[in-house]
Design an enzyme around this catalytic site. Structure first.
Site, PDB file in Angstrom:
ATOM      1  N   SER A   1     -48.495 -19.621  35.656  1.00 58.72           N
ATOM      2  CA  SER A   1     -47.992 -20.358  36.812  1.00 58.72           C
ATOM      3  C   SER A   1     -48.956 -21.477  37.158  1.00 58.72           C
ATOM      4  O   SER A   1     -50.162 -21.398  36.857  1.00 58.72           O
ATOM      5  CB  SER A   1     -47.865 -19.411  38.013  1.00 58.72           C
ATOM      6  OG  SER A   1     -47.629 -20.125  39.210  1.00 58.72           O
TER       7      SER A   1
ATOM      8  N   TYR B   1     -51.295 -13.352  44.179  1.00 63.83           N
ATOM      9  CA  TYR B   1     -50.623 -14.091  43.112  1.00 63.83           C
ATOM     10  C   TYR B   1     -51.549 -15.181  42.567  1.00 63.83           C
ATOM     11  O   TYR B   1     -51.679 -15.358  41.351  1.00 63.83           O
ATOM     12  CB  TYR B   1     -49.334 -14.705  43.649  1.00 63.83           C
ATOM     13  CG  TYR B   1     -48.456 -15.332  42.596  1.00 63.83           C
ATOM     14  CD1 TYR B   1     -47.708 -14.539  41.726  1.00 63.83           C
ATOM     15  CD2 TYR B   1     -48.353 -16.715  42.474  1.00 63.83           C
ATOM     16  CE1 TYR B   1     -46.887 -15.108  40.764  1.00 63.83           C
ATOM     17  CE2 TYR B   1     -47.538 -17.294  41.523  1.00 63.83           C
ATOM     18  CZ  TYR B   1     -46.804 -16.489  40.666  1.00 63.83           C
ATOM     19  OH  TYR B   1     -46.000 -17.066  39.714  1.00 63.83           O
TER      20      TYR B   1
END
Length: 283
Positions: A151, A164
């Site tokens: 990501s 995250y």
């Protein structure tokens, strides 16, 4: 095939394969001619995706498993690597670590401790366990490929969803470790960021509540299929973002020349006169 080259993948193992990016990648690899082992927790959804793979004329192996459980992962990988005559794929040429989750979008001091650690376990412990059990057999056969679905959160600071943010950064480092440790033995590793794809996860996020433009999942499928073919092996160790990169653009970057830390996670010097600069950028 050039000396030292790794053959194109014939089989793949995809985690988080029942929905969103994982399902699209699994079906895209089947369309590219690969047999696929599918890992996820939802047995019913796994069966449906497996049926879709078989409808494409490929072998599918549905393996219900929690990727954070060491024993379950070891058993699932063993089943996938079993001989075809025994119901397996005969080996795993491509590992796609796609299973992931995100924490509540709050700053760290408001985060729930249990949720925070569960996110890290899924996003880091899971890929570690899969690679730990898949890579040895790859190396024994002369090589293979690992794709971590990463990501943009792994490349910059975030004010919320710290688990995250931390986990995707750690996943980058984990992938780069595999590249450095295994490249001489035929291991090729890629950190692929899919952009902002419309999935159940992104649809639940406040930061995307007003988003109207999404990255087509087909771009990720195209990239992973190109990796599976061996077409991008020169980019092993790289962070790749499909919003900006295509297989063609990556090949052009390689042709223009790259350095040993191209697209790798780095701490950057403060400026050109930073005395720490050579140490930060030179290794």
């Amino acid at each position: 095939m050039a000396e030292g080259a790794v053959p194109a993948a014939r089989t793949a193992l995809v985690t988080g394969a029942t929905r969103g990016i994982g399902r699209a990648v699994a079906l895209g690899l089947a369309d590219a001619g690969l047999d696929v082992a599918l890992l996820a927790r939802d047995e019913a959804r796994l069966a449906r995706v497996a049926a879709e793979v078989r409808d494409r004329g490929r072998t599918a192996l549905a393996l219900p498993v929690d990727v954070t459980e060491p024993g379950a992962v070891a058993e699932a990988v063993a089943r996938a690597e079993a001989p075809v005559a025994d119901g397996g794929l005969g080996g795993i040429d491509l590992l796609v670590n796609n299973a992931g989750r995100i924490d509540t979008e709050v700053p760290l001091w408001e985060a729930d401790a249990d949720e925070w650690w569960q996110v890290v376990e899924t996003n880091v412990r899971g890929p570690f366990l899969l690679a730990r059990h898949v890579v040895p057999a790859m190396l024994a056969r002369g090589g293979g490929r690992v794709v971590d679905v990463n990501s943009g959160a792994g490349t910059h600071d975030m004010a919320v969803a710290s688990a995250y943010n931390v986990s995707k950064t750690a996943l980058l480092r984990l992938g780069h470790h595999l590249h450095v440790a295994g490249t001489g033995s035929g291991l090729r590793v890629f950190e692929v960021a899919p952009g902002t794809v419309a999935t159940d996860m992104t649809g639940s996020m406040a930061m995307h509540a007003d988003r109207t433009e999404w990255t087509p999942v087909e771009r990720t499928v195209e990239m992973v299929a190109a990796i599976a073919s061996g077409d991008l092996d020169a980019c092993s160790g790289w962070y790749v973002r499909v919003t900006h990169d295509t297989p063609s653009s990556l090949r052009k970057l390689v042709e223009t020349g790259t350095g040993p830390t191209s697209r790798h996670l780095r701490v950057l010097p403060a400026n050109g006169s930073d005395r720490l600069g050579p140490d930060l950028t030179g290794r």
